[in-house]
Design an enzyme around this catalytic site. Structure first.
Site, PDB file in Angstrom:
ATOM      1  N   LYS A   1       0.838  -1.190   0.000  1.00 26.50           N
ATOM      2  CA  LYS A   1       0.000   0.000   0.000  1.00 26.50           C
ATOM      3  C   LYS A   1       0.878   1.247   0.000  1.00 26.50           C
ATOM      4  O   LYS A   1       1.770   1.380   0.837  1.00 26.50           O
ATOM      5  CB  LYS A   1      -0.919  -0.006   1.218  1.00 26.50           C
ATOM      6  CG  LYS A   1      -1.904  -1.162   1.230  1.00 26.50           C
ATOM      7  CD  LYS A   1      -2.733  -1.181   2.503  1.00 26.50           C
ATOM      8  CE  LYS A   1      -3.654   0.004   2.601  1.00 26.50           C
ATOM      9  NZ  LYS A   1      -4.514  -0.075   3.812  1.00 26.50           N
ATOM     10  N   VAL A   2       0.590   2.145  -0.927  1.00 24.96           N
ATOM     11  CA  VAL A   2       1.377   3.370  -1.084  1.00 24.96           C
ATOM     12  C   VAL A   2       0.431   4.570  -1.073  1.00 24.96           C
ATOM     13  O   VAL A   2      -0.483   4.636  -1.905  1.00 24.96           O
ATOM     14  CB  VAL A   2       2.169   3.349  -2.407  1.00 24.96           C
ATOM     15  CG1 VAL A   2       2.961   4.643  -2.570  1.00 24.96           C
ATOM     16  CG2 VAL A   2       3.093   2.136  -2.470  1.00 24.96           C
TER      17      VAL A   2
END
Length: 220
Positions: free
Chosen positions: A85-86
Site C-alpha cells: 500500500k502506497v
C-alpha cells in the site's frame, strides 16, 4: 467481487475466515500499531490465519519514493506475494511507477478524490482505495467518489480495481458495491453487523419452538 477484512486481529481473522468468503486481509500503520505486534510477527500470523490463502496488504512508512520502494522490498521479504500500500502523494505516485517496473503489486491508498485515484492506477497500481467515510466526514460524497473512480478506471485503466475502504456502516459498503466497486475491505465491527440481525435469531428460535411443540425434539 473481492471481500477483505481491515484488521490485524489474528483471532478475529481466524474466526471470520471460517464464515466469510474472504479474499484476504488489509492493514495500515494505525491498525498494526493498535495491535502492538511488529510486521514481521503479525503478517505471517495473518497469513496462517487464512490457511495460507488470500492476499495480504501492508503499507509503506517512508515519505520519499526511494524510501517507499525500500519499504516495499522489506515487506516482500516478510510475505513474498504481499500487496504494498502506497499513499497517493506526489512521491507515492513516483514510487508506484518504480514498483510497477520491479513487478511489485501496489495499492494506491489515502485516496480522497477520483482524479487522484485514477493517477495511481495510471502509474501502475493494481488497486485503488478511496476512503468512503472519511470523504463524507470532510463534506464530500464517498459513494459519488467511488462511482466516479469506478467509471474512470473502466475507461482509462481497466487493469486496476477500486478497493473501497473506511466504512462505518454496512449500508456504505453495499452502496459501493451497487456503484460497481469490485472489492471492499471491512473493519471488524462492520463485518459483524453484516451477519448480526436480531430478527433472524428470533425467526430461528420460533422455528425451533414450533418443531419442538409438534415433534418433541429440535432435530430432523
Amino acid at each position: 467481487m473481492e471481500l477483505y477484512l481491515d484488521t490485524s486481529d489474528v483471532v478475529a481473522v481466524t474466526a471470520l475466515s471460517r464464515i466469510f468468503p474472504l479474499a484476504g486481509v488489509t492493514t495500515n500503520p494505525s491498525i498494526i500499531a493498535a495491535g502492538k505486534k511488529p510486521l514481521e510477527v503479525v503478517l505471517p500470523q495473518l497469513h496462517e490465519a487464512m490457511g495460507g490463502q488470500g492476499r495480504l496488504f501492508a503499507q509503506v512508512m517512508a515519505t520519499t519514493a526511494e524510501g517507499m520502494v525500500n519499504d516495499a522490498r522489506k515487506l516482500r521479504s516478510i510475505i513474498a506475494d504481499i500487496v504494498v500500500k502506497v499513499p497517493v502523494t506526489a512521491e507515492g505516485l513516483a514510487a508506484i511507477k518504480m514498483l510497477k517496473a520491479e513487478g511489485i503489486p501496489t495499492l494506491g491508498t489515502a485516496v480522497y478524490g477520483a482524479a487522484q485515484g485514477l493517477l495511481s492506477a495510471l502509474a501502475g497500481a493494481e488497486y485503488v482505495a478511496p476512503y468512503v467515510n472519511r470523504i463524507d466526514a470532510q463534506g464530500g460524497s464517498g459513494i459519488q467518489t467511488v462511482t466516479d473512480l469506478h467509471q474512470l478506471l473502466k475507461m482509462h485503466a481497466p487493469q486496476a480495481k477500486v478497493l473501497a475502504a473506511s466504512f462505518k456502516t454496512p449500508r456504505q459498503a453495499l452502496d459501493c458495491l451497487l456503484a460497481g466497486c469490485e472489492s471492499i475491505t471491512l473493519p471488524l465491527d462492520v463485518a459483524q453487523q453484516m451477519i448480526s440481525y436480531p430478527a433472524v435469531d428470533a425467526a430461528v428460535a420460533k422455528f425451533e419452538q414450533d418443531w419442538l411443540g409438534a415433534f418433541g425434539r429440535t432435530s430432523i
